[in-house]
Design an enzyme around this catalytic site. Structure first.
Site, PDB file in Angstrom:
ATOM      1  N   GLU A   1       0.877  -1.173   0.000  1.00 35.08           N
ATOM      2  CA  GLU A   1       0.000   0.000   0.000  1.00 35.08           C
ATOM      3  C   GLU A   1       0.915   1.224   0.000  1.00 35.08           C
ATOM      4  OE1 GLU A   1      -3.124   1.766   3.189  1.00 35.08           O
ATOM      5  OE2 GLU A   1      -3.037  -0.419   3.042  1.00 35.08           O
TER       6      GLU A   1
ATOM      7  N   ASP B   1      -5.051   9.591   9.436  1.00 38.33           N
ATOM      8  CA  ASP B   1      -3.753   9.080   9.869  1.00 38.33           C
ATOM      9  C   ASP B   1      -3.341   9.627  11.219  1.00 38.33           C
ATOM     10  OD1 ASP B   1      -2.758   7.351   7.649  1.00 38.33           O
ATOM     11  OD2 ASP B   1      -3.198   9.144   6.500  1.00 38.33           O
TER      12      ASP B   1
END
Length: 259
Positions: free
Chosen positions: A48, A59
């Site tokens: 990824e 995040d």
């Protein structure tokens, strides 16, 4: 389709998939490529590749720093895709691009899809694009990877299943990425809820860092996504680049042994 083939191979071998998240071209292109080769050597099954973005809402602190470092160096979606092409030439891992939606919209959906295909990117994860909007990217020749969370309603789970995805990204917790302890029974119940609705492989991500976590969810998940733990290693060892690839390879080997 290399991603679906990889899942099929792993199922036959009764192995979990080890999916590594790494930020494109951070700390720099050459060292990042060395890290990716090490991940492949360590047994990683899918890669990824993150695109640095100014406002990475999904995040946590560690990966957020990587986003901001990349942005300061002028990295963006175009350069991320250019780097993906280098990755494609350097390793055999199926490539998944992780990008927030704004850069994709700015580039234009048709150009984005064409550039992804040219770079060897097979699938995309867009964490800030709601599930019912994911269809905007349909028909572009890319695998769309839906994300679910423990709070996802049954109708959302069904919506993800109806996409017939290569896999479903099951976020482990309500919140952002990062290293943490995980509520084991709650996650197992949630994964079983998704499993009852979808036949797609389930990849568990956000907060997975330790071998015992991989072991704990082996019966419910088909794969795990490792991101913050790898970013932390890169931060710790980037000043000693000769050591970094070997450390990453060993971490992957330790996690893969339990799969």
């Amino acid at each position: 389709m290399k991603i679906r083939n990889r899942w099929d191979e792993l199922k036959k071998k009764e192995e979990m998939a080890l999916i590594a998240f790494i930020m494109a071209a951070v700390p720099d292109e050459d060292l990042c490529l060395e890290c990716i080769r090490a991940l492949e050597q360590g047994g990683c099954d899918l890669l990824e590749l993150g695109v640095p973005f100014t406002d990475p809402l999904a995040d946590g602190e560690v990966i957020e720093r990587f986003h901001h470092r990349g942005v300061r160096r002028g990295l963006n979606l175009k350069r991320g895709l250019d780097f993906a092409a280098r990755v494609r030439d350097a390793c055999q891992l199926p490539l998944i691009l992780f990008s927030y939606y704004n850069p994709i919209l700015q580039m234009g959906l048709d150009k984005f899809a064409g550039d992804c295909r040219s770079a060897g990117v097979e699938a995309v994860i867009v964490p800030d694009l709601p599930l019912d909007e994911l269809g905007r990217l349909a028909g572009q020749g890319l695998e769309l990877i839906p994300m679910l969370a423990p709070s996802s309603t049954l109708s959302r789970v069904q919506m993800a299943a109806e996409l017939d995805p290569a896999f479903i990204y099951c976020v482990s917790v309500r919140g952002v990425t990062g290293l943490r302890s995980l509520p084991e029974m709650e996650i197992k119940d949630y994964l079983q809820k998704v499993r009852r609705v979808s036949t797609a492989p389930l990849a568990l991500g956000f907060g997975i860092s330790q071998p015992e976590q991989v072991r704990a969810f082996r019966e419910q998940a088909d794969g795990v996504v490792i991101g913050s733990a790898l970013a932390q290693i890169i931060e710790e060892y980037e000043s000693r680049p000769a050591l970094l690839p070997g450390i990453l390879e060993k971490r992957c080997q330790a996690l893969k042994l339990l799969s």
